[in-house]
Design an enzyme around this catalytic site. Structure first.
Site, PDB file in Angstrom:
ATOM      1  CD  GLU A  78      -3.088   0.926   2.130  1.00  0.00           C
ATOM      2  OE1 GLU A  78      -2.940   0.080   3.025  1.00  0.00           O
ATOM      3  OE2 GLU A  78      -4.017   1.745   2.096  1.00  0.00           O
ATOM      4  CG  ASP A  79       1.597   2.920   3.340  1.00  0.00           C
ATOM      5  OD1 ASP A  79       0.591   3.311   2.728  1.00  0.00           O
ATOM      6  OD2 ASP A  79       1.606   2.650   4.554  1.00  0.00           O
TER       7      ASP A  79
END
Ligand code: MN
Length: 398
Positions: A78-79
């Protein structure tokens, strides 16, 4: 700048010392460190501080190496934009499945109390396929909740409320009482700042009195047990979490005198038979408070918790709660589901339940058709299964 937990701490806390497991966790550590290299947290610390801490928490509660690796990698997709293919190539399909599960859970948003039950259900539905996903997410939230002071105020309150309403109850239901208390106590000051201060003041006033009572009881009890020929035991004191105390104070008109378990004395003994013998000795020495004797060994709590509880008058006008349990019960009481060392064990636990009760509640969240296939496959150790239709349905609704 805060200190980033070194890989050696995680490896030390991890139960397995197998060379393959050590290599897996070390590679996950280095991979995540490099993937998050240029990111920073609200606190100004390097982002990797967070996944490293999550990996450590997972190792500490006794999770398996793949779960620890997935904990280290949980924010990579996600990051840090790491692809599924990349994760699978480096760490295999099982770790990928766990990281993916955590990433999906992160997309579930809490929308306040009116959506509470529904959100909870979705949370479970989305993760029922692997409990380890839920445990990683709990440790992720635990570290975030403990570092809330750096988060902007508006966001901070939302996270704290969500932690109290969703995450702490899940930890409780999984029998993970240490995590539950830490989640609650980290969030409490941001959700109910005034009540937090009020509770803190009250505890401060009684602190000395309670500690003295506990100390004396512990000394007396050790002597009584020695006289009865019981030598193989250890004691521990347990301080009630401040949020849980606040909840109880609300029910007791804010009268601290009506609460006997702010501090409790724990006795940990080798066998179940010893638990009952010790209870007898306790009651021979101190008069029990009527209605306060609880046999959670014969009748475990729905989350699997087992122990004998009694509250006794200590002769100084006060009373003290005493909890008696075996080492195995103690471990389970602290870490719950996570104290079952392998995933197979967890599923076996679900299938058969602990003696006389247990994790029945989880079964309620797992529709029969999924339970049959999932648990039937559990023994083979396969975990690359795709989500069943009902999970997709729920995801679509969301
Ligand atoms: Mn995270």
């Amino acid at each position: 700048m805060a200190h980033i937990r070194p890989a050696s701490d995680i490896l030390e806390a991890m139960q397995s010392k197998d060379a393959g497991d050590v290599s897996l966790v070390t590679r996950a550590y280095e991979f995540a460190r490099d993937a998050h290299a240029n990111q920073i947290r609200y606190s100004g610390d390097p982002y990797f501080l967070h996944p490293a801490e999550v990996g450590f928490l997972l190792a500490q509660i006794g999770m398996d190496p793949k779960t620890i690796a997935a904990g280290l990698l949980h924010d990579c997709m996600e990051d840090a934009g790491v692809s599924a293919a990349m994760l699978e190539k480096e760490f295999g399909s099982e770790v990928l499945l766990l990281v993916r599960g955590v990433t999906k859970l992160g997309a579930l948003r809490y929308r306040g109390l009116e959506r509470h039950v529904e959100s909870l259900r979705r949370l479970f539905a989305a993760t029922a396929q692997d409990l380890r996903v839920l445990i990683i997410k709990l440790m992720d939230r635990l570290h975030n909740a403990k570092t809330l002071e750096h988060v902007p105020a508006q966001k901070r309150r939302r996270i704290a409320l969500e932690t109290l309403e969703i995450y702490a109850p899940i930890a409780d239901r999984l029998g993970m009482s240490v995590a539950k208390t830490e989640l609650e106590d980290a969030s409490f000051p941001y959700v109910f700042p005034e009540e937090y201060e009020k509770t803190r003041e009250l505890i401060k006033e009684r602190k000395n009195e309670n500690e003295k009572r506990l100390e004396k009881a512990e000394k007396d009890l050790k002597r009584e047990l020695a006289e009865a020929g019981i030598r193989d035991f250890r004691t521990e004191s347990r301080m009630k979490g401040i949020y849980s105390l606040f909840r109880k104070l609300e029910r007791k008109d804010w009268d601290l005198g009506k609460i006997y378990d702010i501090l409790a004395l724990r006795l940990i003994v080798p066998s179940v038979a010893d638990c009952y013998s010790v209870l007898g000795i306790v009651h021979k020495h101190w008069r029990p408070v009527p209605g306060k004797i609880k046999d959670y060994i014969a009748f475990p709590k729905p989350n699997g918790y087992q122990s004998l509880h009694t509250t006794v008058y200590t002769g100084d006008g006060g009373a003290l709660e005493i909890q008696i349990r075996t080492e195995a019960m103690h471990r389970e009481a602290q870490f719950g589901v996570a104290s079952h060392l392998t995933y197979k064990e967890v599923l076996g636990h679900l299938e058969n339940g602990p003696k006389g009760g247990g994790l029945e509640w989880i079964r309620q969240f797992i529709p029969a058709r999924w339970k049959r296939t999932n648990i039937a496959n559990a023994g083979s150790g396969t975990s690359g299964r795709s989500a069943p239709e009902w999970v997709k349905e729920l995801a679509a609704v969301h």
